[in-house]
Scaffold this active site. Sequence first.
Site, PDB file in Angstrom:
ATOM      1  N   CYS A   1      -1.267  -4.800   8.042  1.00 18.32           N
ATOM      2  CA  CYS A   1      -0.907  -3.470   8.554  1.00 18.32           C
ATOM      3  C   CYS A   1      -0.103  -3.566   9.846  1.00 18.32           C
ATOM      4  O   CYS A   1       0.725  -2.690  10.126  1.00 18.32           O
ATOM      5  CB  CYS A   1      -2.156  -2.636   8.786  1.00 18.32           C
ATOM      6  SG  CYS A   1      -3.262  -2.612   7.362  1.00 18.32           S
TER       7      CYS A   1
ATOM      8  N   CYS B   1       0.804  -1.228   0.000  1.00 16.37           N
ATOM      9  CA  CYS B   1       0.000   0.000   0.000  1.00 16.37           C
ATOM     10  C   CYS B   1       0.837   1.278   0.000  1.00 16.37           C
ATOM     11  O   CYS B   1       0.293   2.360  -0.149  1.00 16.37           O
ATOM     12  CB  CYS B   1      -0.916   0.003   1.214  1.00 16.37           C
ATOM     13  SG  CYS B   1       0.032  -0.035   2.745  1.00 16.37           S
TER      14      CYS B   1
HETATM   15 FE1  FES Z   1      -1.197   0.183   4.386  1.00 15.04          FE
HETATM   16 FE2  FES Z   1      -2.703  -0.605   6.328  1.00 15.04          FE
HETATM   17  S1  FES Z   1      -3.310  -0.278   4.283  1.00 15.04           S
HETATM   18  S2  FES Z   1      -0.573  -0.362   6.332  1.00 15.04           S
END
Ligand code: FES
Length: 127
Positions: A102, A33
Amino acid sequence: MYNEKVVDHFNNPRNVGELTDADAVGENGSFKCGDTMKIYLKVKDDIIEDVRFQTYGCGAAIASSSMLTEMIKGKTIDEALQVSNQDVADELGGLPPLKLHCSNLAADALHDAIANYKKRQESAVKE
Ligand code: FES
């Protein structure tokens, strides 16, 4: 989606910021992400006396970072090294399956900081 503990750590993150006189700094980023975490440790006699973090990420990443700092304060370096991604998620009372990765950000940044600490210790011994 998130339990109360996660929401609390997201809304009131503990130990946010930077330690300018840190004895170790660690970083980690998620390829998934693009979120990142930086962690600063103040260590005395191998005990983590203080810790701060800066996280640019989702709510679960911020809650995980905050929880991790609470978990490791007062621990020895070796004890902190044992803290896993799963431990952080468990301590938060669980994360939704899609957000489990995460919690990796926090524990992996911590492990990077500990590696940095050990490297600094070795260089200090050599000097
Ligand atoms: Fe990137 Fe949670 S979506 S760390």
